[in-house]
Design a protein around this motif. Structure first.
Motif, mmCIF file in Angstrom:
data_model
loop_
_atom_site.group_PDB
_atom_site.id
_atom_site.type_symbol
_atom_site.label_atom_id
_atom_site.label_comp_id
_atom_site.label_asym_id
_atom_site.label_seq_id
_atom_site.Cartn_x
_atom_site.Cartn_y
_atom_site.Cartn_z
ATOM 1 N N UNK A 167 34.067 30.366 4.532
ATOM 2 C CA UNK A 167 33.351 29.417 5.387
ATOM 3 C C UNK A 167 32.188 28.760 4.637
ATOM 4 N N UNK A 168 31.515 29.497 3.781
ATOM 5 C CA UNK A 168 30.413 28.911 3.020
ATOM 6 C C UNK A 168 30.942 27.780 2.128
ATOM 7 N N UNK A 169 32.151 27.958 1.597
ATOM 8 C CA UNK A 169 32.782 26.886 0.823
ATOM 9 C C UNK A 169 32.938 25.632 1.688
ATOM 10 N N UNK A 170 33.406 25.820 2.928
ATOM 11 C CA UNK A 170 33.591 24.683 3.834
ATOM 12 C C UNK A 170 32.257 23.990 4.121
ATOM 13 N N UNK A 171 31.232 24.781 4.374
ATOM 14 C CA UNK A 171 29.938 24.222 4.758
ATOM 15 C C UNK A 171 29.273 23.498 3.595
ATOM 16 N N UNK A 172 29.285 24.113 2.429
ATOM 17 C CA UNK A 172 28.523 23.580 1.307
ATOM 18 C C UNK A 172 29.181 22.381 0.650
ATOM 19 N N UNK A 173 30.498 22.199 0.845
ATOM 20 C CA UNK A 173 31.166 21.083 0.164
ATOM 21 C C UNK A 173 30.968 19.752 0.897
ATOM 22 N N UNK A 174 30.383 19.778 2.092
ATOM 23 C CA UNK A 174 30.240 18.565 2.886
ATOM 24 C C UNK A 174 28.916 17.850 2.613
ATOM 25 N N UNK A 175 28.531 17.777 1.362
ATOM 26 C CA UNK A 175 27.243 17.195 1.009
ATOM 27 C C UNK A 175 27.171 15.694 1.275
ATOM 28 N N UNK A 176 28.318 15.008 1.204
ATOM 29 C CA UNK A 176 28.310 13.547 1.342
ATOM 30 C C UNK A 176 28.777 13.065 2.709
ATOM 31 N N UNK A 177 29.038 13.987 3.623
ATOM 32 C CA UNK A 177 29.624 13.601 4.910
ATOM 33 C C UNK A 177 28.593 13.168 5.945
ATOM 34 N N UNK A 178 27.303 13.364 5.659
ATOM 35 C CA UNK A 178 26.264 12.922 6.576
ATOM 36 C C UNK A 178 26.142 13.738 7.841
ATOM 37 N N UNK A 207 34.777 20.751 11.515
ATOM 38 C CA UNK A 207 33.736 19.772 11.843
ATOM 39 C C UNK A 207 32.596 20.404 12.638
ATOM 40 N N UNK A 208 32.938 21.320 13.554
ATOM 41 C CA UNK A 208 31.947 21.991 14.392
ATOM 42 C C UNK A 208 30.939 22.765 13.537
ATOM 43 N N UNK A 209 31.431 23.576 12.616
ATOM 44 C CA UNK A 209 30.545 24.434 11.828
ATOM 45 C C UNK A 209 29.683 23.651 10.836
ATOM 46 N N UNK A 210 30.234 22.692 10.071
ATOM 47 C CA UNK A 210 29.355 21.918 9.177
ATOM 48 C C UNK A 210 28.291 21.113 9.917
ATOM 49 N N UNK A 211 28.615 20.615 11.109
ATOM 50 C CA UNK A 211 27.603 19.874 11.865
ATOM 51 C C UNK A 211 26.404 20.758 12.162
ATOM 52 N N UNK A 212 26.643 21.987 12.599
ATOM 53 C CA UNK A 212 25.541 22.914 12.880
ATOM 54 C C UNK A 212 24.864 23.381 11.600
ATOM 55 N N UNK A 248 49.207 26.696 -2.940
ATOM 56 C CA UNK A 248 47.877 26.215 -3.297
ATOM 57 C C UNK A 248 46.869 27.330 -3.466
ATOM 58 N N UNK A 249 45.810 27.023 -4.193
ATOM 59 C CA UNK A 249 44.712 27.975 -4.363
ATOM 60 C C UNK A 249 43.402 27.204 -4.488
ATOM 61 N N UNK A 250 42.308 27.858 -4.096
ATOM 62 C CA UNK A 250 40.976 27.262 -4.151
ATOM 63 C C UNK A 250 39.968 28.370 -3.920
ATOM 64 N N UNK A 251 38.702 27.986 -3.788
ATOM 65 C CA UNK A 251 37.681 28.964 -3.444
ATOM 66 C C UNK A 251 37.665 29.301 -1.976
ATOM 67 N N UNK A 252 38.507 28.629 -1.186
ATOM 68 C CA UNK A 252 38.548 28.847 0.266
ATOM 69 C C UNK A 252 39.926 29.366 0.659
ATOM 70 N N UNK A 253 40.088 30.690 0.594
ATOM 71 C CA UNK A 253 41.371 31.310 0.918
ATOM 72 C C UNK A 253 41.143 32.492 1.844
#
Length: 513
Positions: free
Chosen positions: A186-197, A217-222, A357-362
């Motif tokens: 989840x931290x990967x999801x939150x921190x990658x949204x730097x340009x989403x406003x 969308x819910x979690x990054x907004x908060x 697929x693979x990434x830091x969010x698995x």
């Protein structure tokens, strides 16, 4: 006095928690709207205090660190408080889909290991007769159940690998698998949204909290300090009314919701000029619908392709790449996708293969299902862990991913591989067809055979036989539909996926005879 770091600096750290970010917002922007629904609004200061009170009540009630807290409800402020309060208590949020059968819901609650389950009135009525190995709390009584104002929960130490939430897959038989996502994921999801406003966002959401579609969308907004507006039930006109009322800037919708909104005859009369960022995921998004949204709805449109289990994600900036609307975009930074054949070997460039697929969010894995977790894993020749997406596709010459179909939906007829999406694309182009799908059914002659279902377009006079003949004339010999049936509507999940198994079952029961 040392100044408290801003949220952007905190999110740039290697690891942190959403709960701590909300605490910072409560101090730095206490009166700002955090979450709203049709009946209630809470500021960040209120949200922070309410999370504490939920967390204390859970801890005093015996919920352990790492234990699930289940909820079965339609989206709203109360369910959000339970979700976020569980995280502050060090527990694992486990929202469960109300659209499942009562038996499946009871099975998911038991599978999660939750000591307490929160129900809203509508779902409590639907679950009469079911028993749960957990305390039941009505969300309508939440204010009386939580700890008194000012209560402070016991501090908990959260590690990156600890469970953040369990999301149950949308299985149609048996108990769905519980996908365990970690705090690190989840931290990967939150921190990658730097340009989403998201820091200045008003995010309007019309999908349920048990779905990753909503949470991305819910979690990054908060996390970034924006405001979330939740719809308890989606209705196209009401959605637009709320968008205008709240001056919505961000949204996540599934394709069928975009379709219903864009079909409103007075869509263009709504002032949607505040929108900056619209996203879509979860189901096939028709190129012509993407184009319509890009043309008539202000703000950027981005389609995401990925899966709740993690693996890798693709993003398509539909506004920028209007020549690529038939694709789902390119892998996001830090995400790797490979295509493999039935023997687990990578296919040649340009060829169709199963997506891994693979990434830091698995995901950590499926809750309590080691074999299912192993079955969902592919290990590369270099020893790297990939997750099987269950989809089939190919990369074009520019590196954009073109989805062919779901691997499990592929029809094998007379030894030929038939992709339902190829047939659906032709069927959808017929002037008499408003919505459609294709499934494989058993055939003595061919093993399996493709069968189509469609919703007639309003005002069409073409008969089913005429549509079938015209569609089959455009298909290859092995692709041709053996039958075509009309339906008033196609059964869909809450996030817009066609429930193909339900159509097969209804066909077998003689409903379409």
């Amino acid at each position: 006095m040392i100044a408290e770091p801003d949220v952007a600096a905190l999110l740039a750290e290697e690891f942190g928690t959403l709960s701590d970010l909300i605490r910072v917002h409560a101090r730095q922007r206490p009166t700002k709207l955090a979450i709203a629904d049709d009946e209630r609004q809470v500021s960040y200061a209120e949200l922070d205090r309410l999370m504490d009170r939920v967390a204390v009540a859970l801890q005093q009630g015996g919920t352990r660190v790492g234990q699930a807290v289940a909820s079965v409800a339609y989206p709203g402020v109360a369910q959000a408080l339970v979700y976020l309060g569980a995280l502050r208590a060090g527990a694992v949020a486990a929202p469960i889909q109300p659209s499942a059968t009562p038996e499946q819901i009871a099975g998911m609650i038991a599978d999660s290991g939750a000591a307490v389950v929160f129900l809203d009135a509508a779902n409590a009525n639907a679950l009469i007769g079911q028993t749960f190995p957990a305390e039941v709390v009505m969300l309508e009584d939440l204010d009386g159940w939580i700890a008194p104002d000012g209560a402070t929960p016991k501090p908990v130490a959260v590690r990156p690998g600890d469970g953040f939430n369990i999301i149950y897959s949308s299985g149609t038989t048996g108990v769905p698998k519980g996908i365990v996502q970690s705090h690190a994921m989840r931290w990967q999801h939150l921190s990658r949204n730097t340009a989403a406003g998201f820091d200045s966002a008003v995010t309007l959401l019309a999908t349920p909290l048990y779905s990753n579609t909503t949470l991305v969308s819910f979690l990054p907004t908060l996390a970034w300090g924006g405001s979330v507006v939740l719809m308890t039930k989606f209705e196209a006109r009401r959605y637009l009314e709320l968008a205008v009322e709240h001056r919505a800037t961000h949204t996540m919708l599934v394709p069928v919701q975009y379709q219903r909104i864009m079909a409103l005859p007075d869509f263009d009369e709504f002032n949607l000029s505040a929108f900056r960022f619209k996203t879509c995921t979860s189901a096939p998004f028709k190129p012509e619908l993407k184009r319509d949204v890009v043309t008539r709805w202000p703000g950027l449109l981005v389609e995401y392709y990925g899966m709740t289990e993690g693996g890798a994600s693709c993003a398509l900036n539909a506004t920028e790449h209007q020549d690529k609307l038939h694709t789902v975009g390119r892998p996001m930074p830090g995400h790797e996708i490979r295509l493999i054949d039935d023997d687990g070997r990578e296919v040649a460039a340009g060829e169709i293969g199963e997506i891994v697929g693979r990434s830091g969010a698995m995901m950590n894995g499926y809750h309590g299902r080691a074999q299912a977790t192993a079955d969902a894993t592919w290990i590369s020749p270099q020893g790297a862990r990939f997750i099987r997406h269950g989809d089939v596709g190919r990369f074009d010459v520019d590196g954009f991913l073109v989805l062919t179909d779901r691997k499990k939906d592929m029809i094998i007829s007379g030894g030929f591989n038939i992709y339902p999406s190829d047939i659906e694309a032709v069927l959808a182009e017929h002037a008499a067809v408003a919505d459609c799908t294709v499934v494989g059914v058993a055939s003595e002659a061919w093993g399996e055979t493709p069968v189509g279902f469609y919703v007639p377009r309003e005002g069409s006079t073409a008969g089913t036989g005429e549509v079938l003949a015209q569609v089959n004339a455009r298909l290859g010999k092995t692709q041709r539909l053996s039958a075509l049936y009309q339906a008033d509507e196609l059964p869909r999940s809450a996030i817009g996926k066609v429930l193909k198994r339900e159509l097969r079952d209804r066909l077998a029961a003689g409903e379409f005879a």
